[in-house]
Write a protein that holds these residues in place. Structure first.
Motif, PDB file in Angstrom:
ATOM      1  N   MET A  85       0.841  -1.173   0.000  1.00 17.02           N
ATOM      2  CA  MET A  85       0.000   0.000   0.000  1.00 17.02           C
ATOM      3  C   MET A  85       0.887   1.236   0.000  1.00 17.02           C
ATOM      4  N   PRO A  86       0.529   2.215  -0.761  1.00 17.17           N
ATOM      5  CA  PRO A  86       1.392   3.397  -0.890  1.00 17.17           C
ATOM      6  C   PRO A  86       1.277   4.341   0.301  1.00 17.17           C
ATOM      7  N   PRO A  87       2.252   5.223   0.449  1.00 18.38           N
ATOM      8  CA  PRO A  87       2.148   6.269   1.460  1.00 18.38           C
ATOM      9  C   PRO A  87       0.963   7.181   1.156  1.00 18.38           C
ATOM     10  N   VAL A  88       0.444   7.787   2.193  1.00 15.27           N
ATOM     11  CA  VAL A  88      -0.675   8.721   2.044  1.00 15.27           C
ATOM     12  C   VAL A  88      -0.188  10.098   2.466  1.00 15.27           C
ATOM     13  N   ILE A  89      -0.365  11.076   1.596  1.00 20.92           N
ATOM     14  CA  ILE A  89       0.064  12.441   1.879  1.00 20.92           C
ATOM     15  C   ILE A  89      -1.141  13.256   2.315  1.00 20.92           C
ATOM     16  N   ASN A  90      -1.023  13.911   3.450  1.00 23.04           N
ATOM     17  CA  ASN A  90      -2.059  14.827   3.921  1.00 23.04           C
ATOM     18  C   ASN A  90      -1.734  16.204   3.339  1.00 23.04           C
ATOM     19  N   PHE A  91      -2.470  16.613   2.330  1.00 23.09           N
ATOM     20  CA  PHE A  91      -2.163  17.855   1.625  1.00 23.09           C
ATOM     21  C   PHE A  91      -2.447  19.095   2.461  1.00 23.09           C
ATOM     22  N   GLU A  92      -3.211  18.954   3.518  1.00 23.59           N
ATOM     23  CA  GLU A  92      -3.450  20.086   4.417  1.00 23.59           C
ATOM     24  C   GLU A  92      -2.220  20.382   5.271  1.00 23.59           C
ATOM     25  N   LYS A  93      -1.441  19.339   5.578  1.00 27.76           N
ATOM     26  CA  LYS A  93      -0.231  19.517   6.379  1.00 27.76           C
ATOM     27  C   LYS A  93       1.017  19.720   5.527  1.00 27.76           C
ATOM     28  N   CYS A  94       1.012  19.197   4.309  1.00 30.99           N
ATOM     29  CA  CYS A  94       2.191  19.207   3.450  1.00 30.99           C
ATOM     30  C   CYS A  94       2.617  20.640   3.100  1.00 30.99           C
ATOM     31  N   ILE A  95       3.908  20.915   3.259  1.00 30.15           N
ATOM     32  CA  ILE A  95       4.442  22.247   2.925  1.00 30.15           C
ATOM     33  C   ILE A  95       5.212  22.223   1.606  1.00 30.15           C
ATOM     34  N   GLN A  96       5.102  21.115   0.891  1.00 31.04           N
ATOM     35  CA  GLN A  96       5.697  20.968  -0.434  1.00 31.04           C
ATOM     36  C   GLN A  96       7.225  21.078  -0.419  1.00 31.04           C
ATOM     37  N   CYS A  97       7.838  20.602   0.640  1.00 31.40           N
ATOM     38  CA  CYS A  97       9.299  20.656   0.746  1.00 31.40           C
ATOM     39  C   CYS A  97       9.973  19.576  -0.101  1.00 31.40           C
ATOM     40  N   GLN A  98       9.248  18.513  -0.399  1.00 37.48           N
ATOM     41  CA  GLN A  98       9.692  17.411  -1.251  1.00 37.48           C
ATOM     42  C   GLN A  98      10.816  16.572  -0.636  1.00 37.48           C
ATOM     43  N   ILE A  99      10.963  16.644   0.661  1.00 34.05           N
ATOM     44  CA  ILE A  99      11.952  15.819   1.355  1.00 34.05           C
ATOM     45  C   ILE A  99      11.602  14.342   1.203  1.00 34.05           C
ATOM     46  N   CYS A 100      10.317  14.033   1.215  1.00 30.91           N
ATOM     47  CA  CYS A 100       9.894  12.633   1.085  1.00 30.91           C
ATOM     48  C   CYS A 100      10.409  12.015  -0.212  1.00 30.91           C
ATOM     49  N   ALA A 101      10.335  12.752  -1.286  1.00 33.96           N
ATOM     50  CA  ALA A 101      10.801  12.252  -2.576  1.00 33.96           C
ATOM     51  C   ALA A 101      12.324  12.119  -2.594  1.00 33.96           C
ATOM     52  N   ASP A 102      13.007  13.025  -1.922  1.00 34.08           N
ATOM     53  CA  ASP A 102      14.470  12.959  -1.882  1.00 34.08           C
ATOM     54  C   ASP A 102      14.968  11.786  -1.038  1.00 34.08           C
ATOM     55  N   ILE A 103      14.250  11.464   0.036  1.00 36.88           N
ATOM     56  CA  ILE A 103      14.722  10.458   0.981  1.00 36.88           C
ATOM     57  C   ILE A 103      14.309   9.034   0.604  1.00 36.88           C
ATOM     58  N   CYS A 104      13.301   8.886  -0.229  1.00 39.84           N
ATOM     59  CA  CYS A 104      12.769   7.556  -0.565  1.00 39.84           C
ATOM     60  C   CYS A 104      13.826   6.706  -1.284  1.00 39.84           C
ATOM     61  N   PRO A 105      14.166   5.531  -0.719  1.00 35.83           N
ATOM     62  CA  PRO A 105      15.211   4.710  -1.329  1.00 35.83           C
ATOM     63  C   PRO A 105      14.805   4.035  -2.636  1.00 35.83           C
ATOM     64  N   VAL A 106      13.511   3.930  -2.911  1.00 36.61           N
ATOM     65  CA  VAL A 106      13.071   3.256  -4.134  1.00 36.61           C
ATOM     66  C   VAL A 106      12.308   4.181  -5.073  1.00 36.61           C
ATOM     67  N   SER A 107      12.373   5.455  -4.838  1.00 37.23           N
ATOM     68  CA  SER A 107      11.763   6.471  -5.714  1.00 37.23           C
ATOM     69  C   SER A 107      10.275   6.226  -5.964  1.00 37.23           C
ATOM     70  N   VAL A 108       9.540   5.983  -4.885  1.00 39.55           N
ATOM     71  CA  VAL A 108       8.090   5.825  -4.980  1.00 39.55           C
ATOM     72  C   VAL A 108       7.455   7.132  -5.445  1.00 39.55           C
ATOM     73  N   PHE A 109       8.020   8.235  -4.999  1.00 40.76           N
ATOM     74  CA  PHE A 109       7.496   9.555  -5.324  1.00 40.76           C
ATOM     75  C   PHE A 109       8.120  10.074  -6.615  1.00 40.76           C
ATOM     76  N   SER A 110       7.375  10.892  -7.316  1.00 37.66           N
ATOM     77  CA  SER A 110       7.945  11.620  -8.447  1.00 37.66           C
ATOM     78  C   SER A 110       7.720  13.097  -8.187  1.00 37.66           C
ATOM     79  N   LEU A 111       8.669  13.869  -8.615  1.00 40.49           N
ATOM     80  CA  LEU A 111       8.569  15.312  -8.405  1.00 40.49           C
ATOM     81  C   LEU A 111       8.130  15.998  -9.686  1.00 40.49           C
ATOM     82  N   PRO A 112       7.072  16.772  -9.615  1.00 37.30           N
ATOM     83  CA  PRO A 112       6.704  17.564 -10.791  1.00 37.30           C
ATOM     84  C   PRO A 112       7.824  18.548 -11.124  1.00 37.30           C
ATOM     85  N   LYS A 113       7.874  18.983 -12.341  1.00 36.83           N
ATOM     86  CA  LYS A 113       8.962  19.875 -12.776  1.00 36.83           C
ATOM     87  C   LYS A 113       8.922  21.222 -12.076  1.00 36.83           C
ATOM     88  N   LYS A 114       7.745  21.652 -11.646  1.00 37.51           N
ATOM     89  CA  LYS A 114       7.647  22.926 -10.946  1.00 37.51           C
ATOM     90  C   LYS A 114       8.135  22.758  -9.511  1.00 37.51           C
TER      91      LYS A 114
END
Length: 81
Positions: free
Chosen positions: A1-30
């Motif tokens: 099951m994938p991680p769940v992001i709470n968009f009300e709390k998320c500050i869009q720092c993108q640390i989750c995508a940087d730290i993920c060892p298997v690149s589950v997250f993708s970062l939009p170009k913006k």
């Protein structure tokens, strides 16, 4: 099951995508956008994204078989009386 992001709390720092060892997250170009969960089935449930999120905006839904307690059958036969 994938991680769940709470968009009300998320500050869009993108640390989750940087730290993920298997690149589950993708970062939009913006910059400063919410990360996308691109490969949900690849999640190892390592908890790195949860632990490193500064706003606690990510939670993992751990599959039931990951929560099962392992009991060695040999130990069951060695009961102390």
């Amino acid at each position: 099951m994938p991680p769940v992001i709470n968009f009300e709390k998320c500050i869009q720092c993108q640390i989750c995508a940087d730290i993920c060892p298997v690149s589950v997250f993708s970062l939009p170009k913006k910059e400063k956008t919410y990360p996308n969960i691109k490969f949900p089935d690849e999640c190892w449930h390592c908890n790195a994204c949860v632990l490193d999120c500064p706003k606690e905006a990510i939670e993992l839904r751990i599959p039931l078989n990951y929560n099962m307690l392992h009991i060695d059958a040999a130990e069951l036969n060695n009961k102390e009386n």
